[in-house]
Motif scaffolding. Structure first.
Motif, PDB file in Angstrom:
ATOM      1  N   THR A  37     -14.033  -3.511  16.554  1.00  0.00           N
ATOM      2  CA  THR A  37     -12.661  -3.056  16.395  1.00  0.00           C
ATOM      3  C   THR A  37     -12.611  -1.546  16.578  1.00  0.00           C
ATOM      4  N   SER A 114      -1.542  -8.482   7.577  1.00  0.00           N
ATOM      5  CA  SER A 114      -1.284  -8.388   9.020  1.00  0.00           C
ATOM      6  C   SER A 114      -1.244  -6.941   9.480  1.00  0.00           C
ATOM      7  N   GLN A 116      -2.696  -4.356   7.965  1.00  0.00           N
ATOM      8  CA  GLN A 116      -4.048  -3.812   7.855  1.00  0.00           C
ATOM      9  C   GLN A 116      -4.898  -4.233   9.048  1.00  0.00           C
ATOM     10  N   LEU A 117      -4.744  -5.493   9.475  1.00  0.00           N
ATOM     11  CA  LEU A 117      -5.494  -5.975  10.628  1.00  0.00           C
ATOM     12  C   LEU A 117      -5.077  -5.240  11.896  1.00  0.00           C
ATOM     13  N   ASN A 120      -6.803  -1.930  11.834  1.00  0.00           N
ATOM     14  CA  ASN A 120      -8.244  -2.040  12.030  1.00  0.00           C
ATOM     15  C   ASN A 120      -8.610  -2.373  13.477  1.00  0.00           C
ATOM     16  N   LEU A 121      -7.830  -3.246  14.111  1.00  0.00           N
ATOM     17  CA  LEU A 121      -8.151  -3.670  15.470  1.00  0.00           C
ATOM     18  C   LEU A 121      -7.897  -2.589  16.502  1.00  0.00           C
ATOM     19  N   THR A 139       1.882  -5.389  14.627  1.00  0.00           N
ATOM     20  CA  THR A 139       2.008  -6.468  13.651  1.00  0.00           C
ATOM     21  C   THR A 139       3.006  -7.511  14.120  1.00  0.00           C
ATOM     22  N   ILE A 151      -4.983 -15.033  11.987  1.00  0.00           N
ATOM     23  CA  ILE A 151      -4.820 -13.649  11.543  1.00  0.00           C
ATOM     24  C   ILE A 151      -5.727 -13.384  10.343  1.00  0.00           C
ATOM     25  N   LEU A 154      -9.414 -13.226  11.415  1.00  0.00           N
ATOM     26  CA  LEU A 154      -9.718 -11.933  12.021  1.00  0.00           C
ATOM     27  C   LEU A 154      -9.852 -10.850  10.955  1.00  0.00           C
ATOM     28  N   TYR A 155      -8.955 -10.890   9.991  1.00  0.00           N
ATOM     29  CA  TYR A 155      -8.980  -9.902   8.900  1.00  0.00           C
ATOM     30  C   TYR A 155     -10.267 -10.007   8.084  1.00  0.00           C
ATOM     31  N   SER A 158     -13.250  -8.466   9.770  1.00  0.00           N
ATOM     32  CA  SER A 158     -13.204  -7.071  10.220  1.00  0.00           C
ATOM     33  C   SER A 158     -13.071  -6.054   9.099  1.00  0.00           C
ATOM     34  N   ILE A 159     -12.972  -6.517   7.847  1.00  0.00           N
ATOM     35  CA  ILE A 159     -12.824  -5.595   6.722  1.00  0.00           C
ATOM     36  C   ILE A 159     -14.078  -4.732   6.562  1.00  0.00           C
TER      37      ILE A 159
END
Length: 231
Positions: A37, A114, A116-117, A120-121, A139, A151, A154-155, A158-159
């Motif tokens: 990411t 969503s 936050q993702l 991050n991405l 988003t 979603i 993915l989150y 990737s945290i």
């Protein structure tokens, strides 16, 4: 005059091209795991610039191989209405805006899973209303094209959880030496409690706020609602 027109048009062209790239990536990520990411790349580069030799530990695991305990802990901790909203918690956004107005600074807050993702991405850590607008656009695109469970998958993968540690499996292996699917409720709550300040808690593992946050999450996990899975 022609130069002026180009200078005016250039930012719009960059904006359109970036969002075209983002949209294409979102469609791809519905079926394919990200290689990295934007936030991972930024972190590793930042560590390198600081003279820290930090390797990236990022291990993708499918949604069904992630502990239900961790899923509920993160819903309880980060976004209780994730399964129901369309990407935005309007009450949270309003309260965050009011705090920012009072402080005179953009301190963040009010971000859903969503959002936050999206950050991050594709984005960086800068705080500005322009970046928040871009985050909102990403988003909206993601929520319009991608299932909630994807979603969330993915989150979860990737945290950031520590220096170079990204994703639930890497975090579980690092802190508990076990696959993420085997996390207990207590362990899941402890991991979720780290999410807002992962590097700080690595440096301050005995901070009382970590224990207090863990206990709050444990109490809320029983009422956490997951998306689309019936779990």
């Amino acid at each position: 005059m022609r130069v002026f027109k180009w200078l005016v048009a250039l930012p719009f062209a960059v904006f359109i091209l970036f969002n075209a790239y983002v949209y294409g990536s979102i469609i791809t990520y519905r079926a394919v795991a990200p290689n990295q990411t934007a936030f991972m790349r930024m972190r590793i580069q930042s560590f390198s610039e600081q003279g820290k030799d930090i390797a990236l530990d990022y291990r993708w695991v499918p949604y069904h191989q992630i502990s239900v305990n961790l899923k509920k802990a993160l819903i309880a901790s980060e976004d209780a209405r994730f399964a129901a909203h369309s990407g935005f918690d309007w009450d949270g956004i309003r309260h965050a805006f009011e705090r920012n107005q009072r402080s005179g600074k953009i301190r963040g807050g009010g971000s859903t899973i969503s959002q936050q993702l999206a950050k991050n991405l594709f984005l960086n850590e800068s705080r500005s209303y322009w970046r928040k607008a871009e985050e909102a656009a990403i988003t909206a695109m993601m929520e319009a094209t991608t299932d909630k469970d994807r979603i969330f998958e993915l989150y979860l993968n990737s945290i950031e959880w520590g220096y170079g540690i990204f994703g639930a499996e890497a975090a579980s292996q690092h802190f508990y030496k076990k696959p993420v699917v085997k996390l207990t409720k207590q362990q899941a709550a402890q991991l979720a409690a780290r999410v807002p300040r992962p590097l700080y808690y690595v440096e301050h593992p005995r901070d009382k706020s970590l224990r207090a946050r863990t206990n709050i999450i444990l109490k809320r996990m029983g009422s956490a609602t997951l998306p689309d899975t019936g779990e």
